[in-house]
Write a protein that holds these residues in place. Sequence first.
Motif, PDB file in Angstrom:
ATOM      1  N   GLU A  23     127.479  22.299 -29.553  1.00 38.70           N
ATOM      2  CA  GLU A  23     128.116  21.170 -28.861  1.00 38.70           C
ATOM      3  C   GLU A  23     129.145  20.506 -29.771  1.00 38.70           C
ATOM      4  O   GLU A  23     130.236  20.154 -29.330  1.00 38.70           O
ATOM      5  CB  GLU A  23     127.068  20.152 -28.418  1.00 38.70           C
ATOM      6  CG  GLU A  23     126.232  20.615 -27.250  1.00 38.70           C
ATOM      7  CD  GLU A  23     125.085  19.674 -26.935  1.00 38.70           C
ATOM      8  OE1 GLU A  23     124.845  19.455 -25.735  1.00 38.70           O
ATOM      9  OE2 GLU A  23     124.425  19.175 -27.861  1.00 38.70           O
ATOM     10  N   ARG A  24     128.795  20.340 -31.043  1.00 39.97           N
ATOM     11  CA  ARG A  24     129.723  19.698 -31.978  1.00 39.97           C
ATOM     12  C   ARG A  24     130.981  20.536 -32.158  1.00 39.97           C
ATOM     13  O   ARG A  24     132.095  20.009 -32.210  1.00 39.97           O
ATOM     14  CB  ARG A  24     129.045  19.450 -33.331  1.00 39.97           C
ATOM     15  CG  ARG A  24     129.933  18.698 -34.306  1.00 39.97           C
ATOM     16  CD  ARG A  24     130.253  17.293 -33.819  1.00 39.97           C
ATOM     17  NE  ARG A  24     131.178  16.642 -34.710  1.00 39.97           N
ATOM     18  CZ  ARG A  24     132.206  15.911 -34.314  1.00 39.97           C
ATOM     19  NH1 ARG A  24     132.433  15.708 -33.031  1.00 39.97           N
ATOM     20  NH2 ARG A  24     132.997  15.363 -35.187  1.00 39.97           N
ATOM     21  N   ALA A  25     130.822  21.835 -32.249  1.00 42.17           N
ATOM     22  CA  ALA A  25     131.993  22.709 -32.390  1.00 42.17           C
ATOM     23  C   ALA A  25     132.906  22.583 -31.176  1.00 42.17           C
ATOM     24  O   ALA A  25     134.138  22.501 -31.318  1.00 42.17           O
ATOM     25  CB  ALA A  25     131.544  24.162 -32.579  1.00 42.17           C
ATOM     26  N   ALA A  26     132.323  22.526 -29.979  1.00 42.56           N
ATOM     27  CA  ALA A  26     133.122  22.357 -28.760  1.00 42.56           C
ATOM     28  C   ALA A  26     133.821  20.997 -28.757  1.00 42.56           C
ATOM     29  O   ALA A  26     134.978  20.883 -28.334  1.00 42.56           O
ATOM     30  CB  ALA A  26     132.241  22.512 -27.519  1.00 42.56           C
ATOM     31  N   GLU A  27     133.122  19.955 -29.253  1.00 41.30           N
ATOM     32  CA  GLU A  27     133.735  18.624 -29.316  1.00 41.30           C
ATOM     33  C   GLU A  27     134.941  18.635 -30.249  1.00 41.30           C
ATOM     34  O   GLU A  27     135.983  18.052 -29.939  1.00 41.30           O
ATOM     35  CB  GLU A  27     132.708  17.596 -29.810  1.00 41.30           C
ATOM     36  CG  GLU A  27     131.592  17.335 -28.844  1.00 41.30           C
ATOM     37  CD  GLU A  27     130.382  16.682 -29.482  1.00 41.30           C
ATOM     38  OE1 GLU A  27     129.422  16.449 -28.736  1.00 41.30           O
ATOM     39  OE2 GLU A  27     130.377  16.424 -30.708  1.00 41.30           O
ATOM     40  N   LEU A  28     134.807  19.281 -31.386  1.00 45.51           N
ATOM     41  CA  LEU A  28     135.908  19.340 -32.343  1.00 45.51           C
ATOM     42  C   LEU A  28     137.099  20.103 -31.768  1.00 45.51           C
ATOM     43  O   LEU A  28     138.246  19.698 -31.966  1.00 45.51           O
ATOM     44  CB  LEU A  28     135.450  19.969 -33.658  1.00 45.51           C
ATOM     45  CG  LEU A  28     134.490  19.111 -34.472  1.00 45.51           C
ATOM     46  CD1 LEU A  28     133.912  19.913 -35.638  1.00 45.51           C
ATOM     47  CD2 LEU A  28     135.177  17.847 -34.969  1.00 45.51           C
ATOM     48  N   ARG A  29     136.815  21.187 -31.045  1.00 50.07           N
ATOM     49  CA  ARG A  29     137.912  21.925 -30.402  1.00 50.07           C
ATOM     50  C   ARG A  29     138.609  21.035 -29.376  1.00 50.07           C
ATOM     51  O   ARG A  29     139.834  21.010 -29.296  1.00 50.07           O
ATOM     52  CB  ARG A  29     137.387  23.201 -29.739  1.00 50.07           C
ATOM     53  CG  ARG A  29     137.086  24.314 -30.712  1.00 50.07           C
ATOM     54  CD  ARG A  29     136.812  25.636 -30.011  1.00 50.07           C
ATOM     55  NE  ARG A  29     135.684  25.600 -29.110  1.00 50.07           N
ATOM     56  CZ  ARG A  29     134.415  25.788 -29.453  1.00 50.07           C
ATOM     57  NH1 ARG A  29     134.108  26.025 -30.715  1.00 50.07           N
ATOM     58  NH2 ARG A  29     133.453  25.743 -28.561  1.00 50.07           N
TER      59      ARG A  29
END
Length: 149
Positions: A23-29
């Motif tokens: 989820e965090r990786a998607a948020e950063l993207r």
Amino acid sequence: MSAKTSPPVSDGFSTEERAAMKERAAELRAEGKKGAKQADGLQAVLDRIAQMAPDDRALAERVHVTVSAAAPELSPKTWYGMPAYANAEGKIVVFFQDSGKFNYRYSTLGFQDTANLDDGDLWPVAYALQKWSPAVEKRVVELVRAAVS
């Protein structure tokens, strides 16, 4: 590890922890995309709250309303899939972790190191949250106002 949390997988992280990292990786993207706006963060927080179990959702809604009123200068956004509120530099100040996130027995109201809660050499940065009441709301307002002072 909570008794309810899934056992670690081969890399040492539980299923829930791996999901939070994704989820965090998607948020950063999403944050890196051109045109990402504060309204996108608000919608992401509202969407995440809507996905919670009813008891967690009720707490998250109260936290959202209270934080937004007590510190309108904070911007809502998700952080590891949790509703969170960031300062003008984009740094998380306060977040809400629902009990279902990692299968804990209580939800958590937490503060990051950007929060101005320092009190000597030892101070709390996370609070277990099980029920909302006028006393809880008063304390949350006090903490959030102190955090952004």
